[in-house]
Scaffold this motif. Structure first.
Motif, mmCIF file in Angstrom:
data_model
loop_
_atom_site.group_PDB
_atom_site.id
_atom_site.type_symbol
_atom_site.label_atom_id
_atom_site.label_comp_id
_atom_site.label_asym_id
_atom_site.label_seq_id
_atom_site.Cartn_x
_atom_site.Cartn_y
_atom_site.Cartn_z
ATOM 1 N N ARG A 192 0.844 -1.265 -0.243
ATOM 2 C CA ARG A 192 -0.373 -0.329 0.422
ATOM 3 C C ARG A 192 0.785 1.163 -0.160
ATOM 4 N N ARG A 193 2.011 1.058 0.719
ATOM 5 C CA ARG A 193 3.018 1.863 0.771
ATOM 6 C C ARG A 193 3.194 2.470 -0.384
ATOM 7 N N VAL A 194 3.671 1.119 -0.372
ATOM 8 C CA VAL A 194 4.725 1.795 -2.556
ATOM 9 C C VAL A 194 4.028 2.281 -3.140
ATOM 10 N N ILE A 195 3.332 1.440 -3.654
ATOM 11 C CA ILE A 195 2.264 2.129 -4.325
ATOM 12 C C ILE A 195 1.303 3.806 -3.955
ATOM 13 N N ALA A 196 0.778 3.617 -2.703
ATOM 14 C CA ALA A 196 0.321 5.034 -2.497
ATOM 15 C C ALA A 196 1.883 6.190 -3.095
ATOM 16 N N TYR A 197 3.165 5.992 -2.753
ATOM 17 C CA TYR A 197 4.187 7.342 -3.018
ATOM 18 C C TYR A 197 4.695 6.879 -4.268
ATOM 19 N N ASN A 198 4.060 5.619 -5.068
ATOM 20 C CA ASN A 198 5.142 5.953 -6.755
ATOM 21 C C ASN A 198 3.129 6.496 -7.314
ATOM 22 N N GLU A 199 2.217 7.112 -6.827
ATOM 23 C CA GLU A 199 0.646 7.289 -7.029
ATOM 24 C C GLU A 199 1.074 9.046 -7.183
ATOM 25 N N GLY A 200 1.600 9.361 -6.078
ATOM 26 C CA GLY A 200 1.991 10.801 -5.759
ATOM 27 C C GLY A 200 2.959 11.279 -6.261
ATOM 28 N N ARG A 201 3.691 10.159 -7.032
ATOM 29 C CA ARG A 201 4.712 11.235 -8.131
ATOM 30 C C ARG A 201 4.714 10.384 -9.581
ATOM 31 N N GLY A 202 3.193 10.070 -9.639
ATOM 32 C CA GLY A 202 2.750 9.739 -10.906
ATOM 33 C C GLY A 202 3.628 8.718 -11.912
ATOM 34 N N ARG A 203 4.290 7.997 -10.930
ATOM 35 C CA ARG A 203 4.554 7.160 -11.268
ATOM 36 C C ARG A 203 3.614 5.776 -11.491
ATOM 37 N N SER A 204 4.115 5.114 -12.629
ATOM 38 C CA SER A 204 3.000 3.994 -13.040
ATOM 39 C C SER A 204 2.943 2.755 -12.028
ATOM 40 N N ILE A 205 2.003 1.977 -12.071
ATOM 41 C CA ILE A 205 2.402 1.015 -11.203
ATOM 42 C C ILE A 205 2.303 0.326 -11.637
ATOM 43 N N HIS A 206 2.495 -1.101 -11.354
ATOM 44 C CA HIS A 206 3.010 -1.860 -12.172
ATOM 45 C C HIS A 206 1.444 -2.936 -12.255
ATOM 46 N N PRO A 207 0.996 -3.422 -12.540
ATOM 47 C CA PRO A 207 -0.035 -4.618 -12.575
ATOM 48 C C PRO A 207 0.136 -5.535 -11.072
ATOM 49 N N GLU A 208 1.285 -6.111 -11.653
ATOM 50 C CA GLU A 208 1.459 -6.797 -10.395
ATOM 51 C C GLU A 208 0.842 -7.265 -9.288
ATOM 52 N N SER A 209 1.843 -5.837 -8.781
ATOM 53 C CA SER A 209 2.093 -5.144 -7.304
ATOM 54 C C SER A 209 0.206 -5.147 -7.137
ATOM 55 N N ARG A 210 -0.687 -4.350 -8.378
ATOM 56 C CA ARG A 210 -2.087 -3.801 -7.645
ATOM 57 C C ARG A 210 -2.459 -5.017 -7.678
ATOM 58 N N ARG A 211 -2.135 -6.553 -8.114
ATOM 59 C CA ARG A 211 -3.106 -7.607 -8.222
ATOM 60 C C ARG A 211 -2.333 -8.534 -6.680
ATOM 61 N N ALA A 212 -1.354 -8.143 -6.196
ATOM 62 C CA ALA A 212 -0.382 -8.177 -5.198
ATOM 63 C C ALA A 212 -0.948 -8.180 -3.983
ATOM 64 N N LEU A 213 -1.514 -6.752 -4.259
ATOM 65 C CA LEU A 213 -2.737 -6.264 -3.002
ATOM 66 C C LEU A 213 -4.107 -6.299 -2.612
ATOM 67 N N ALA A 214 -4.653 -6.691 -4.371
ATOM 68 C CA ALA A 214 -6.201 -7.515 -4.206
ATOM 69 C C ALA A 214 -5.801 -8.371 -2.990
ATOM 70 N N TRP A 215 -4.891 -9.548 -3.960
ATOM 71 C CA TRP A 215 -5.012 -10.799 -3.499
ATOM 72 C C TRP A 215 -4.910 -10.367 -1.161
ATOM 73 N N LEU A 216 -3.987 -9.608 -1.125
ATOM 74 C CA LEU A 216 -3.336 -9.746 0.571
ATOM 75 C C LEU A 216 -4.742 -9.048 1.024
ATOM 76 N N GLU A 217 -5.770 -8.251 0.076
ATOM 77 C CA GLU A 217 -6.279 -7.638 1.162
ATOM 78 C C GLU A 217 -7.550 -8.541 1.135
ATOM 79 N N ASN A 218 -8.044 -9.205 0.308
ATOM 80 C CA ASN A 218 -9.448 -9.916 0.238
ATOM 81 C C ASN A 218 -9.100 -11.357 0.896
ATOM 82 N N ASP A 219 -7.716 -12.253 1.651
ATOM 83 C CA ASP A 219 -7.223 -13.160 1.573
ATOM 84 C C ASP A 219 -7.905 -12.910 3.681
#
Ligand SMILES: [Fe+2]
Ligand SMILES: [Fe+2]
Length: 192
Positions: free
Chosen positions: A165-192
């Motif tokens: 969550r921190r890495v994604i927020a940090y990169n989003e805040g800097r306008g950097r793209s987020i790797h789709p695998e990171s988003r999928r990993a976060l979704a998996w961890l949030e639903n586990d």
């Protein structure tokens, strides 16, 4: 410890020494100590976790061109995010290097090395330990690191979720793209 694992640990250590500057070798050594400690705490195999940690950044000092060339030569998955930011290939390239040059055949160890840059849905406990150890090794210093350290001692998946969550927020805040695998990993961890 069996002799084969011991032998691989020595060769992984030599590979890291050979390929990394003192600064990055220091980081790798601290990640190995941290990951091994977390493995013992969470009843994972300490040696296999240590092996993955020693290997995780073995390709970290290859330049973008070499990473892309290796990834193409070894037919590693190469999508838009990798072409845009070849640095994220240092995980997959290190895993393939470990397989080819050290003969590491332990798929869980290889996965932990491969996914340490982006995380991945369904990643194994060893991969969680390496991912979070990379973020909390003793030299890491950022506002939420102490919280992550405590969380990692309690639950590896919870700590990885918070770190992601921190890495994604940090990169989003800097306008950097987020790797789709990171988003999928976060979704998996949030639903586990
Ligand atoms: Fe890395
Ligand atoms: Fe690292």
């Amino acid at each position: 410890m069996n002799r084969e694992t011991n032998d691989l640990l020595e060769r992984a250590d030599a590979l890291a020494r050979d390929r990394l500057s003192d600064k990055r070798l220091g980081h790798t050594t601290r990640v190995a100590v941290t990951a091994e400690r977390l493995a013992r705490l969470h009843s994972l195999d300490p040696q296999r976790t240590r092996l993955a940690a020693l290997l995780h950044d073995a390709a970290r000092e290859m330049d973008r061109r070499d990473l892309l060339r290796r990834a193409e030569e070894w037919r590693l998955p190469l999508g838009g995010p990798e072409r845009e930011n070849p640095g994220i290939l240092h995980g997959p390239v290190a895993a393939e290097l470990a397989r080819r040059s050290l003969g590491v055949a332990d798929e869980e160890v290889l996965e932990a090395v491969r996914v340490h840059t982006t995380a991945s849905p369904g990643m194994s406990p060893i991969a969680l330990a390496v991912y979070i150890a990379d973020k909390i090794e003793p030299a890491r210093d950022y506002p939420s690191v102490e919280r992550l350290r405590k969380l990692a001692d309690t639950n590896l998946a919870d700590a990885t979720r918070e770190a992601l969550r921190r890495v994604i927020a940090y990169n989003e805040g800097r306008g950097r793209s987020i790797h789709p695998e990171s988003r999928r990993a976060l979704a998996w961890l949030e639903n586990d």
